[in-house]
Design a protein around this motif. Structure first.
Motif, short mmCIF file in Angstrom:
data_model
loop_
_atom_site.label_atom_id
_atom_site.label_comp_id
_atom_site.label_asym_id
_atom_site.label_seq_id
_atom_site.Cartn_x
_atom_site.Cartn_y
_atom_site.Cartn_z
N ARG A 1 50.71 77.47 51.41
CA ARG A 1 49.66 77.06 51.55
C ARG A 1 49.38 75.87 52.44
O ARG A 1 50.21 74.97 51.82
CB ARG A 1 48.68 77.02 49.94
N ASN B 1 41.30 80.26 53.37
CA ASN B 1 40.60 80.36 52.00
C ASN B 1 39.85 78.87 51.65
O ASN B 1 40.22 77.95 52.52
CB ASN B 1 41.48 80.61 50.87
N SER C 1 46.54 80.32 53.99
CA SER C 1 47.91 80.65 53.16
C SER C 1 48.60 81.73 54.02
O SER C 1 47.97 82.62 55.07
CB SER C 1 47.32 81.41 51.77
N GLN D 1 42.01 75.90 53.72
CA GLN D 1 43.33 76.15 53.56
C GLN D 1 43.79 77.19 54.43
O GLN D 1 43.15 78.33 54.16
CB GLN D 1 43.71 76.11 51.91
N VAL E 1 39.29 75.75 49.29
CA VAL E 1 39.72 75.13 48.02
C VAL E 1 38.92 73.91 47.68
O VAL E 1 38.32 73.34 48.69
CB VAL E 1 41.21 74.92 48.09
#
Ligand SMILES: [Zn+2]
Lengths: 147, 442
Positions: free
Chosen positions: A46, A71, A7, A5, A73
């Motif tokens: 995001r 990141n 952000s 992901q 997820v």
């Protein structure tokens, strides 16, 4: 089974979100999922794009002055019926985990009836084990790329 | 942090490593003598002491310094050229000067004694950067009225080093001499050091192979840690900061050792104080405020409680080099930059120090002061960096709260911290505009 992901930090300014999506869109980046979290002062956007597009999108954002990070997820399938989400959340609660945020994919995958929720949980590794134990249908990065 | 096991050279260990108690005793005796000399020889200062109801007999030691009236840069203009001299003109062996605020320069007169003291201070300075009699010291400050050139020359001469008094300009020739004569120590402004380094690199010279440079003493203008890093990389040297002003003697009033953690003040020759610029009251070590110097050995033109208008902090914590001389931090601003917010003196540099210490926070900021419902507000805009950024609101809120708490504990007032997009705060060469005051106080 984690998926990537990106952000992005956005100031709470008129047009900020449009500008960002315009930047990505004009470069041919397709958004598979998006969520907006905002406070009075700032917002966090995001997004999920295909894995090949992740690094170029990140570079594009950074080159254009955005603060952005990648990141990991979890993406879990939620059965498309009443209590579908509630059952997933019960699993999380029973495992003593908490949801830091959650949003869903903009389109459903082929051959799937459920919704696909993107989750950030207080302990990702533990959540992964719990989900696999309870045979929750999870989306892999390949599944995301196939969208 | 990596511990450095550096060899520290000290020119005058008896004085530079003296016990604080012993130092205060010597400072007291020298201060008493200086006040007496000033009172007897400088009518302007005598009048100022009389007006304050202070007699030389009232000054017994360093603790009485706070009763003495201040001196200002304007005094050097108003009593130009000779009226601040405390020795007969026949005893003055040198005049140095610098540009004043109006057309006329300010000048300072030195007796033989004063030149010796100044030379000693610069000898300590160069030694702290590693210089010995085996070194080759290249001075690119002009040897003229401005104190930089003579100061560096005299200090290097005192050590017995080989001095190359190049003066300023002609960069190609500077570099040629540096190479041919094997310069080991460079004295110039930090901006010229950067320029020299860049030119050397452009010429394809590798300082680590082709030159013998090992250190530099850089001063006469404010500079930053980033500039230090750049100079050290470009030239392959240790870059030390030095501080001085013509009014007090010249370069070498304070100097960095190789610990590079604040400048040691030559306290057996000058007493440094930090005051609240608004009230004139003395502030304790550690608090930022205006730097004030009192010379205690100069005889030509002693200066008592001379206000520099420079903002910094002092510390007397023992330094890794072994010196006990107190250190002054970098000059972080001028008193003109001070803001009074809800009755509290706030220096933009204090906010900057908070941001610099906080992990991952960029040192770019903007202060926006306003008055809402007759109460002052302070907004601190800070740029969001990748290190600060996380993908949850709570993570970012924690960073924001941490900055607010730190500002509160360092500055003493509540602020609103706004996180803004990277590079959205204007950068400018030299003095950045850091404050927007919307209060219409004037
Ligand atoms: Zn030291």
């Amino acid at each position: 089974m984690f998926i990537k992901q990106i952000s992005v930090f956005l100031e709470n300014k008129r047009g900020a979100l449009r500008e960002m999506t315009e930047l990505l869109g004009k470069s041919g980046v397709d958004l598979l999922a998006l969520s907006v979290a905002d406070t009075q002062n700032f917002g966090i956007i995001r997004i999920i794009v295909s894995s090949v597009a992740t690094e170029p999108a990140l570079k594009l954002l950074r080159d254009n002055g955005y603060t952005a990070k990648v990141n990991h997820v979890i993406c879990a399938e939620v059965p498309d019926r009443p209590l579908g989400l509630c059952e997933l959340l019960s699993l999380i609660e029973q495992a003593n985990l908490s949801v830091e945020y959650m949003y869903s994919f903009l389109r459903a995958s082929r051959g799937s009836e459920g919704a696909h929720m993107i989750l950030r949980l207080s302990d990702g590794e533990k959540a992964m084990q719990v989900f696999q134990m309870h045979e929750v249908n999870l989306f892999s990065q390949e599944d995301v790329d196939a969208l | 942090m990596e511990m450095s096991q550096r060899e520290h050279r000290i020119y005058n260990p008896a004085m530079e490593c003296i016990s604080r108690d012993e130092l205060h005793k010597i400072q007291g005796e020298r201060l008493v003598a200086t006040v007496k000399r000033e009172y007897e020889n400088v009518p302007m200062y005598r009048a100022r002491m009389d007006a304050a109801g202070i007699k030389p007999e009232d000054i017994h030691g360093v603790e009485d310094l706070k009763y003495l009236p201040f001196m200002e840069k304007t005094d050097l203009r108003d009593y130009y050229p000779f009226d601040l001299f405390a020795s007969p003109k026949s005893e003055i062996v040198r005049i140095q000067g610098s540009s004043g605020t109006t057309g006329k320069p300010i000048v300072s007169g030195y007796t033989r004694n004063d030149i010796e003291i100044w030379s000693e201070m610069m000898a300590r300075t160069l030694t702290a950067a590693g210089a010995t009699k085996d070194d080759v010291v290249q001075v690119t400050y002009g040897l003229g009225l401005f104190t930089g050139g003579f100061g560096a020359y005299q200090g290097a001469d005192r050590i017995g080093a080989m001095v190359i008094p190049m003066s300023s300009g002609n960069t190609n020739r500077q570099i040629m001499m540096m190479k041919d004569l094997g310069t080991t120590l460079l004295c110039c402004t930090p901006s010229y050091a950067t320029y020299l380094g860049e030119t050397i690199r452009e010429m394809g010279i590798d300082p680590n192979k082709d030159l013998k440079l090992k250190a530099g003493c850089f001063g006469a203008e404010p500079w930053t840690e980033e500039m230090r890093k750049r100079i050290e990389e470009l030239l392959g040297i240790d870059a030390c900061d030095i501080y001085g002003l013509t009014e007090i003697s010249g370069p070498g009033v304070a100097f960095e050792c190789l610990e590079k953690h604040g400048m040691h003040i030559n306290e057996d020759h000058v007493i440094a104080e930090i005051i609240n610029p608004a009230t004139g009251e003395q502030l304790p070590y550690g608090k930022p405020g205006e730097l004030v110097f009192t010379t205690i050995t100069k005889t030509g033109m002693p200066m008592l409680r001379y206000r520099t208008h420079d903002i910094c902090t002092l510390t007397d914590e023992k330094c890794g080099c072994g010196r006990t001389l107190a250190r002054m931090g970098r000059i972080t601003g001028r008193t003109d930059d001070m803001l009074v917010i809800r009755g509290v003196n706030v220096f933009p540099s204090q906010i900057e120090s908070v941001l610099v210490r906080a992990d991952g926070v960029a040192p770019h900021y903007m202060l926006i002061v306003d008055r809402i419902n007759s109460s002052d507000t302070l907004e601190v805009q800070v740029e969001m960096t990748e290190d600060m950024f996380g993908d949850t609101i709570s993570h970012i809120e924690n960073v924001r709260k941490y900055i607010i708490d730190q500002i509160k504990s360092v500055v003493g007032i509540a602020s609103k911290v706004t996180l803004v997009a990277p590079k959205s705060i204007p950068r400018s060469e030299g003095k950045a505009k850091r404050v927007i005051d919307n209060r219409n106080l004037h």
